[in-house]
Write an enzyme that holds these catalytic residues in place. Structure first.
Site, PDB file in Angstrom:
ATOM      1  N   GLU A  96       0.953  -1.269  -0.063  1.00 40.31           N
ATOM      2  CA  GLU A  96      -0.082   0.042   0.139  1.00 40.31           C
ATOM      3  C   GLU A  96       0.868   1.220   0.043  1.00 40.31           C
ATOM      4  O   GLU A  96       0.727   2.160   0.836  1.00 40.31           O
ATOM      5  CB  GLU A  96      -0.807   0.200   1.138  1.00 40.31           C
ATOM      6  CG  GLU A  96      -1.742  -1.456   1.060  1.00 40.31           C
ATOM      7  CD  GLU A  96      -2.646  -1.389   2.292  1.00 40.31           C
ATOM      8  OE1 GLU A  96      -2.957  -0.453   3.312  1.00 40.31           O
ATOM      9  OE2 GLU A  96      -3.654  -2.391   2.281  1.00 40.31           O
ATOM     10  N   GLU A 111      -4.595  -9.162  -1.286  1.00 44.20           N
ATOM     11  CA  GLU A 111      -5.110  -8.981   0.262  1.00 44.20           C
ATOM     12  C   GLU A 111      -6.442  -8.553   0.650  1.00 44.20           C
ATOM     13  O   GLU A 111      -6.818  -7.627  -0.032  1.00 44.20           O
ATOM     14  CB  GLU A 111      -4.130  -8.050   0.904  1.00 44.20           C
ATOM     15  CG  GLU A 111      -4.217  -8.077   2.501  1.00 44.20           C
ATOM     16  CD  GLU A 111      -3.386  -7.148   3.169  1.00 44.20           C
ATOM     17  OE1 GLU A 111      -2.052  -6.995   2.850  1.00 44.20           O
ATOM     18  OE2 GLU A 111      -3.568  -6.067   3.872  1.00 44.20           O
TER      19      GLU A 111
END
Length: 484
Positions: free
Chosen positions: A214, A317
């Site tokens: 991220e 994820e």
């Protein structure tokens, strides 16, 4: 007598009608090919750090066996992908420099790193310790021994001593790069060295390496962080990707692909893809994205970009706190229909407050029961298996997959409406099964009720079969002798 005869005639008519009393019908499209399925997976951080020595945990996640687990009888999920986290923490002193720990850091989320200092890149030197992180590594080996065949190495943050503020939870404002510019290559060396060491010493090779987690997000704040994390501008990502490709190649790991960039949402992933540049994209073998946009975001655009560039696409994820399984099945079906991933990976297999498939406390080292979400996911993982072709299920409540080697069609469907019959039409196939043949089915009730129950009560009528669905029910069907 006349009344009973009329009932019998009506029952026979229903049994021989190609479309019985069903409220909706979905027609599976055999000409579609959304992806060749690579598999289902889970990330090992952070739960494997806590429970990596538990064989029964490995059994329920990485086999299809039925296991008695904490007095529950659990069908194994049969996951075949693991994501191994290269830690960023160490507690040594380097010429007076030590790791800075955020005041809110959760202990179970501090992952031991292998490269202790900058003195040497030689993995056999005292700058490296290959004995740390034993529990996560043990679960990695347990997964390997149970048939897991796809391994990804990923990083939440560079080693703390590579960071400007020496804090592996992020920069002091959360939105600035925290990897020192003179350590861009060092981060790549760290990951490539772990990949090389694994191929020589751990009994497998990493399929892919991901240098970021991220990276475009602005919440990786070293002053408030609860876990490892690091912001990377897109230009920095591109630079690190080039270094990582070079370092992998120099170690003979030319077949190990680079995945990128594990952005938090589909829309951020689109922006990153458009900004990385052709050189970096050329070094990327697969696009990874996280599923935290849930019901939003342009999954379809990201798929078009990835497929247009010849890249595979993973939802690498996903997680949320809904223990009922309702959000999971809703978002998973959206992924199949719009994102078309070739693999799907859950985040915390063991965790608190509904995040885990099984309730677990990584800090207090306690394990509870499997949530209903566990059994909802089992409907997918136990039946849609690696190598299957993902098909268009024909509706927004259906996922379909086909195994050409066994001529088996798998259909997973959910009913969000009132209780009803649903028809499944296979007439578009060259051969839609065998008339009168048994269709095995499994049922799970979202929230509570049936967990994972198999039935032998459904049969093909012509090229159609049907089943009764209560509200909030997920069912899986396996149809034999189907030809595209």
């Amino acid at each position: 007598m006349i009344y009973l005869h009329a009932l019998l005639v009506f029952a026979l008519a229903i049994a021989n009608c190609p479309f019985t009393v069903a409220d909706v019908t979905t027609t599976i499209n055999p000409t579609s090919n959304w992806a060749t399925w690579e598999g289902w997976g889970v990330s090992l951080a952070w739960w494997a750090k806590a429970f990596g020595d538990r064989d029964d945990v490995a059994d329920v996640f990485f086999t299809l066996d039925t296991t008695v687990f904490n007095s529950q009888v659990l069908p194994g999920l049969g996951l075949n992908i693991v994501r191994y986290n290269a830690g960023a923490c160490s507690w040594n002193n380097i010429s007076g420099d030590v790791m800075v720990v955020s005041p809110d850091m959760i202990t179970s989320r501090q992952m031991d790193g292998y490269w202790l200092n900058w003195d040497s890149t030689d993995s056999s030197s005292t700058s490296w310790s290959w004995f740390v992180d034993s529990n996560q590594r043990n679960m990695l080996w347990n997964a390997r021994d149970r048939g897991v065949d796809i391994f990804e190495l990923f990083s939440n943050s560079p080693m703390w001593w590579m960071c400007y503020n020496h804090n592996p939870s992020g920069s002091n404002d959360g939105s600035s790069d925290n990897l020192q510019s003179w350590n861009y290559d060092q981060h790549a060396i760290y990951l490539a060295t772990i990949a090389e060491y694994a191929s020589v010493n751990w009994g497998f090779s990493f399929t892919s390496v991901e240098a970021f987690n991220e990276p475009s997000s602005d919440w990786w704040n070293g002053e408030t962080g609860t876990q490892e994390g690091c912001h990377f501008d897109v230009s920095t990502q591109a630079t690190v990707i080039a270094y990582l490709r070079s370092e992998l190649n120099s170690r003979g790991l030319t077949s190990t692909i680079i995945s990128a960039s594990d952005e938090n949402t589909y829309d951020i992933a689109i922006t990153t893809f458009d900004s990385l540049g052709s050189t970096a994209l050329g070094d990327v073998g697969r696009i990874n994205v996280h599923g935290y946009q849930y019901g939003g975001g342009r999954r379809d655009i990201l798929y078009s970009l990835a497929s247009g560039a010849g890249k595979k696409l993973w939802n690498s994820e996903y997680g949320e706190s809904d223990a009922t399984g309702q959000e999971l099945v809703s978002n998973l079906i959206l992924d199949f229909i719009w994102l078309h991933p070739s693999a799907w990976v859950y985040w915390q297999a063991l965790d608190i407050e509904g995040w885990g498939l099984i309730e677990g406390d990584n800090d207090n080292l306690t394990i509870g029961s499997a949530s209903q979400k566990y059994f909802v996911l089992a409907q997918f993982t136990r039946h849609i298996r690696p190598g299957m072709q993902i098909l268009d299920g024909g509706s927004d409540y259906t996922v379909a997959a086909y195994d050409s080697s066994t001529e088996k069609l798998v259909i997973v469907a959910v009913n969000w409406d009132s209780a009803q019959y649903i028809n499944f039409n296979l007439s578009e196939f060259s051969k839609g099964g065998v008339n009168g043949a048994l269709v095995q089915r499994w049922s799970t009730q979202i929230g509570s009720g049936e967990q994972y129950v198999g039935y032998n009560d459904t049969y093909i009528n012509g090229e159609v079969f049907w089943s009764y669905f209560d509200n909030g029910t997920v069912q899986t069907f396996e149809v034999d002798s189907v030809v595209l």
